[in-house]
Structures are given as C-alpha cells and as structure tokens.
Design an enzyme around this catalytic site. Structure first.
Site, PDB file in Angstrom:
ATOM      1  N   CYS A  84       0.771  -1.166   0.162  1.00  0.00           N
ATOM      2  CA  CYS A  84      -0.178   0.229   0.194  1.00  0.00           C
ATOM      3  C   CYS A  84       0.983   1.572  -0.032  1.00  0.00           C
ATOM      4  O   CYS A  84       1.618   1.452   0.199  1.00  0.00           O
ATOM      5  CB  CYS A  84      -1.012  -0.521   0.982  1.00  0.00           C
ATOM      6  SG  CYS A  84      -1.844   0.807   1.444  1.00  0.00           S
ATOM      7  N   GLY A  85       0.573   2.831  -0.556  1.00  0.00           N
ATOM      8  CA  GLY A  85       1.175   3.745  -0.623  1.00  0.00           C
ATOM      9  C   GLY A  85       0.755   4.219   1.446  1.00  0.00           C
ATOM     10  O   GLY A  85       2.306   5.107   1.559  1.00  0.00           O
TER      11      GLY A  85
END
Length: 159
Positions: free
Chosen positions: A36-37
């Site tokens: 995930c970012g």
C-alpha cells in the site's frame, strides 16, 4: 455490553488469542497492507512501539486484503516483509477482513465504537484505533494520518 476484552483474535499460525491478554495496556490497533502507499507507516508504528513499550503500550497489526488486494497471500511472506523492510517486532496477527459482512468481530467492534469521518466502516489500509487501559476506544485515526501525529493522544493516556 461486550468489551474489547471479550473478543478473540487469531495469531498468524491460526491459534486463538484472547484480547484480555492486553487488559491494562494502551493499545494501538491498525489494519495493515504490505503493498500500500501507506506501508511506510510501519516504520513510525514500530518507533511508537519502541518509545512507549516500557509505559505499557502495545501496537497490534492486522493484515487485510480488503482494499485492492494489497497484502501477500501467505502470512509467512507478510511477516517476513514487515520484519525485513521495517524491523517490525510488534505483534502481527492473521489476515482479516476489516469491512463488510465478513469483517472480523474485532474490527466490527472498533468501528461501532468510533465512526470514521464519512463512514462507520474502515475506509482504507492503516486506519488506526487507540484504546485506553480500560479498553475504551478513545480515538480513531485516518489512513493518511501519520502515526507520529498520534503521539499527543498517546501521551494523554499512557501515564
């Protein structure tokens, strides 16, 4: 009324663990994702765990694949990734659903206690819940909120 201490969670190997084990601790519960970012938040979560552990704070990570399949299929891969890339030593648990009909009882409880800004349910990876020593969910932090920004809230309840 049920409390967080009435709930059970699953360790990575599938064995059940009572949340009662954490009674009297300040707890940060976070739904995580390895791809995930926001994955860099593992660094700050680990730093908070290191800085406050002596004062009775525990961080509990719950991998989730609910948002764009951003978690490894294998728990071994997830655990190795977190340890290797971010030095994670706080407890990580078995992958869970954090929203919808299949949401884990823990996340159903957390979201019933603290609604999000626009929705009751968890909106994305790295939603963080802060629980005081009595087991009350005292604050919820959005995915984009840096764990470092949780420190003032932690300081108020960790003493």
């Amino acid at each position: 009324m049920a409390t967080i201490y009435d709930l059970f969670v699953e360790k990575p190997d599938g064995t059940k663990q009572s949340m009662q084990e954490y009674e009297g601790s300040v707890i940060v519960i976070v739904n995580t994702a390895s791809k995930c970012g926001f994955t860099d938040q593992f660094k700050e979560l680990q730093q908070i765990y290191d800085d406050y552990r002596e004062q009775g704070l525990i961080v509990l990570g719950f991998p989730s694949d609910n948002f764009n399949n951003q978690e490894f299929d294998s728990m071994d891969e997830t655990l190795a990734f977190c340890e290797r890339n971010y030095g994670v030593t706080f407890p990580m648990f078995k992958k869970v659903d954090v929203k919808g009909d299949q949401a884990s009882p823990l996340f159903s409880f957390l979201t019933s206690q603290k609604r999000g800004l626009l929705t009751e349910g968890v909106k994305w990876n790295f939603t963080k819940f802060l629980i005081n020593r009595k087991g009350d969910v005292v604050e919820r932090f959005a995915p984009q909120t840096s764990p470092e920004k949780m420190r003032s809230s932690i300081d108020k309840i960790v003493q």
